[in-house]
Structure formats: C-alpha cells, structure tokens
Scaffold this motif. Structure first.
Motif, PDB file in Angstrom:
ATOM      1  N   GLU A  98      79.713  54.072 -15.128  1.00 53.66           N
ATOM      2  CA  GLU A  98      79.112  52.874 -14.116  1.00 53.66           C
ATOM      3  C   GLU A  98      79.180  53.382 -12.940  1.00 53.66           C
ATOM      4  O   GLU A  98      78.551  52.679 -11.717  1.00 53.66           O
ATOM      5  CB  GLU A  98      79.452  51.590 -14.804  1.00 53.66           C
ATOM      6  CG  GLU A  98      79.023  51.077 -16.040  1.00 53.66           C
ATOM      7  CD  GLU A  98      79.183  49.787 -16.249  1.00 53.66           C
ATOM      8  OE1 GLU A  98      80.024  49.038 -15.686  1.00 53.66           O
ATOM      9  OE2 GLU A  98      78.776  49.220 -17.701  1.00 53.66           O
ATOM     10  N   GLU A  99      80.219  53.931 -12.419  1.00 51.86           N
ATOM     11  CA  GLU A  99      80.476  54.344 -10.986  1.00 51.86           C
ATOM     12  C   GLU A  99      79.548  55.259 -10.713  1.00 51.86           C
ATOM     13  O   GLU A  99      79.230  55.363  -9.343  1.00 51.86           O
ATOM     14  CB  GLU A  99      81.950  55.192 -11.079  1.00 51.86           C
ATOM     15  CG  GLU A  99      82.975  54.223 -11.100  1.00 51.86           C
ATOM     16  CD  GLU A  99      84.561  55.343 -10.732  1.00 51.86           C
ATOM     17  OE1 GLU A  99      84.106  56.580 -10.406  1.00 51.86           O
ATOM     18  OE2 GLU A  99      85.491  54.711 -11.098  1.00 51.86           O
ATOM     19  N   SER A 102      90.501  57.737 -14.754  1.00 49.36           N
ATOM     20  CA  SER A 102      90.386  56.338 -14.163  1.00 49.36           C
ATOM     21  C   SER A 102      90.254  56.540 -12.545  1.00 49.36           C
ATOM     22  O   SER A 102      91.045  57.494 -12.140  1.00 49.36           O
ATOM     23  CB  SER A 102      91.531  55.472 -14.386  1.00 49.36           C
ATOM     24  OG  SER A 102      91.631  54.524 -13.418  1.00 49.36           O
ATOM     25  N   SER A 103      89.567  55.841 -11.709  1.00 50.81           N
ATOM     26  CA  SER A 103      89.381  56.143 -10.350  1.00 50.81           C
ATOM     27  C   SER A 103      90.782  55.944  -9.553  1.00 50.81           C
ATOM     28  O   SER A 103      90.897  56.731  -8.521  1.00 50.81           O
ATOM     29  CB  SER A 103      88.396  55.173  -9.611  1.00 50.81           C
ATOM     30  OG  SER A 103      88.731  53.737  -9.970  1.00 50.81           O
ATOM     31  N   LYS A 112      74.168  52.685 -18.407  1.00 48.04           N
ATOM     32  CA  LYS A 112      74.419  51.664 -19.467  1.00 48.04           C
ATOM     33  C   LYS A 112      73.990  52.211 -20.487  1.00 48.04           C
ATOM     34  O   LYS A 112      74.603  51.807 -21.704  1.00 48.04           O
ATOM     35  CB  LYS A 112      73.832  50.369 -18.796  1.00 48.04           C
ATOM     36  CG  LYS A 112      74.797  49.795 -17.569  1.00 48.04           C
ATOM     37  CD  LYS A 112      74.186  48.384 -17.221  1.00 48.04           C
ATOM     38  CE  LYS A 112      74.823  47.877 -16.015  1.00 48.04           C
ATOM     39  NZ  LYS A 112      74.524  46.577 -15.462  1.00 48.04           N
ATOM     40  N   ASP A 124      87.319  51.266 -22.091  1.00 52.40           N
ATOM     41  CA  ASP A 124      87.304  50.873 -20.544  1.00 52.40           C
ATOM     42  C   ASP A 124      87.213  51.910 -19.689  1.00 52.40           C
ATOM     43  O   ASP A 124      86.370  51.892 -18.654  1.00 52.40           O
ATOM     44  CB  ASP A 124      88.646  50.144 -20.541  1.00 52.40           C
ATOM     45  CG  ASP A 124      88.575  49.351 -19.021  1.00 52.40           C
ATOM     46  OD1 ASP A 124      87.732  48.484 -18.892  1.00 52.40           O
ATOM     47  OD2 ASP A 124      89.543  49.638 -18.342  1.00 52.40           O
ATOM     48  N   THR A 160      83.877  53.530 -19.710  1.00 55.82           N
ATOM     49  CA  THR A 160      82.647  52.774 -19.202  1.00 55.82           C
ATOM     50  C   THR A 160      82.536  52.631 -17.831  1.00 55.82           C
ATOM     51  O   THR A 160      81.579  52.817 -17.152  1.00 55.82           O
ATOM     52  CB  THR A 160      82.731  51.374 -19.934  1.00 55.82           C
ATOM     53  OG1 THR A 160      82.665  51.421 -21.417  1.00 55.82           O
ATOM     54  CG2 THR A 160      81.581  50.275 -19.398  1.00 55.82           C
ATOM     55  N   LYS A 161      83.681  52.486 -17.347  1.00 53.35           N
ATOM     56  CA  LYS A 161      83.882  52.292 -15.848  1.00 53.35           C
ATOM     57  C   LYS A 161      83.711  53.417 -15.244  1.00 53.35           C
ATOM     58  O   LYS A 161      83.020  53.773 -13.978  1.00 53.35           O
ATOM     59  CB  LYS A 161      85.440  51.775 -15.182  1.00 53.35           C
ATOM     60  CG  LYS A 161      85.583  50.358 -15.762  1.00 53.35           C
ATOM     61  CD  LYS A 161      87.061  50.057 -15.554  1.00 53.35           C
ATOM     62  CE  LYS A 161      87.218  48.285 -15.516  1.00 53.35           C
ATOM     63  NZ  LYS A 161      88.862  48.027 -15.223  1.00 53.35           N
ATOM     64  N   SER A 197      86.575  61.802 -18.686  1.00 57.84           N
ATOM     65  CA  SER A 197      86.731  60.918 -17.653  1.00 57.84           C
ATOM     66  C   SER A 197      87.935  60.535 -17.083  1.00 57.84           C
ATOM     67  O   SER A 197      88.953  60.624 -17.927  1.00 57.84           O
ATOM     68  CB  SER A 197      85.868  59.499 -18.324  1.00 57.84           C
ATOM     69  OG  SER A 197      85.814  58.450 -17.345  1.00 57.84           O
TER      70      SER A 197
END
Length: 232
Positions: free
Chosen positions: A36-37, A155-156, A93, A29, A32-33, A153
C-alpha cells in the motif's frame, strides 16, 4: 530434505530465519503495508500522465466556458482527483487480496510443505520486519531450472539496514544449493528502489509487459528480471 537457514551475523541488527506459523499476522501486516506504500507514487505517476493533465485542463476550461463558474470547475477537478486517488489504490489492494487468498492464505502449506520451496522472515528485536519466499518455476525455458522470488517486503522503519539485500541473498543461496540455474522475479517500473537493488546484485532485465488493462492505461509496466548462476 533439510531446510536452508540463513546465518546470523553478530554485527547485523537483524537475523533471517525460516517462517513459523506464529509469524503469520506480522507477515501479513508487513506485506500489506509494503504494497500500500506504492499507492501515493501510483497516484502521482497517473497525475503526471499527459492524458490526465489534458483531461483536467479540458474539464476545467469546458466548465468555465459553458457554465461560467470557476468554483464549479475547481470542485469538479477536486472530485476527479479523489477518483484518481481511489483508482490508484485499487490495483495494489486487489493484489494484496489475491495474494492472501492464494499462496499466502497458508504460507506453511505453500512454501514449507512443498518440494524446493521456502519462506523466510527477517527478525529484529523479536519483531518480524521483512520477508521473502521462493518457489520453483513450473514451466521454465528448455534446459533451465529456475526458482522464482516472491513477496519481498521490508518494514519502512527498518529499511537502509541491508535487510532486503540479505533476504535476496538468502533466496539466491537456497536456489544455488538446490541446483537451480536461475532466480527470476517480477517487479514494476514504479518500484525504483527494488529495481536498483536487484540490478546492483546482478539481476538482468529480461522482459516487460502490462499486467492488466489498468496498468496499460496508467502506463506502468511489470519488469521481468533474472539472476543466472555462473556455473549454469
């Protein structure tokens, strides 16, 4: 071989530990996020390319001159922008899909059951908020022993806390402990935050290339970076 475990700082709002199978859904999760950002910035970058602006201007003027309809021109530009937005998302993607079909299909097998590899997560409030992996470079330059940093990565919602820097330091310490001479990685010209982070930590740019024809047309380069340990 004993696994390297990052130390938990009593002052930090997070801690870094080795990946566990129960983390898989959260890791996918966050990854992927995070990828896609980059779609909106890719769209904006492509929109500002001279060739794109010329195309939009040329199509609109042609329709106005030939069909005499501003409405038709506006509708056509609108659909061209939708197409451009769709195209901007496909590489990211596709990249996520490729990762989830290769090394990330089984993170334990890819990173924890192989020699000199590892995968870590950053945890805050019992929630996985970041990740990074490391694997040896298969064919390093003669006389060098190189580790590659993968899948960084965060999380934002948890950026600005030093998590990305701590994850990179974890990889650097792991590589140093295993006797590697360099840590290498790839990023892109779009990922300015990542570039700033790596350069501030002592990584140096060693090359650049276009990863595909799409990236060449979009004029987005992949940047190669390297951190060399002083003792090497």
């Amino acid at each position: 071989m004993p696994r390297f475990e990052a130390q938990k700082s009593p002052m930090a709002p997070y801690h870094i530990r080795q990946y566990q199978d129960s983390d898989y859904k959260s890791v996918v999760d966050v990854f992927t996020k995070g990828m896609e950002e980059h779609i909106p910035s890719t769209f904006r970058h492509m929109l500002m390319l001279p060739r794109t602006l010329l195309l939009l201007l040329g199509v609109s003027l042609t329709l106005v001159l030939v069909a005499g309809s501003w409405l038709l021109a506006v509708m056509c530009i609108f659909f061209l922008l939708l197409l451009l937005r769709f195209l901007a998302g496909q590489p990211w993607k596709g990249y996520v899909a490729k990762c989830l079909q290769t090394d990330m299909v089984d993170i334990t097998k890819s990173y924890l059951n192989a020699h000199d590899t590892c995968f870590w997560v950053a945890e805050s409030g019992e929630q996985v908020v970041g990740m990074v992996g490391a694997q040896p470079v298969k064919d390093p330059p003669l006389g060098r022993k190189q580790m590659q940093l993968f899948r960084l990565s965060v999380s934002s919602q948890h950026r600005g806390q030093g998590i990305a820097k701590a994850l990179v330091r974890t990889v650097l310490q792991f590589a140093r402990d295993q006797g590697y001479s360099d840590v290498v990685l790839d990023t892109s010209t779009l990922q300015q935050g990542a570039m700033t982070l790596y350069l501030s930590m002592g990584f140096q740019k060693t090359g650049q290339y276009f990863i595909s024809m799409f990236w060449r047309l979009a004029h987005i380069q992949t940047i190669q970076l390297k951190y060399s340990f002083p003792s090497a």
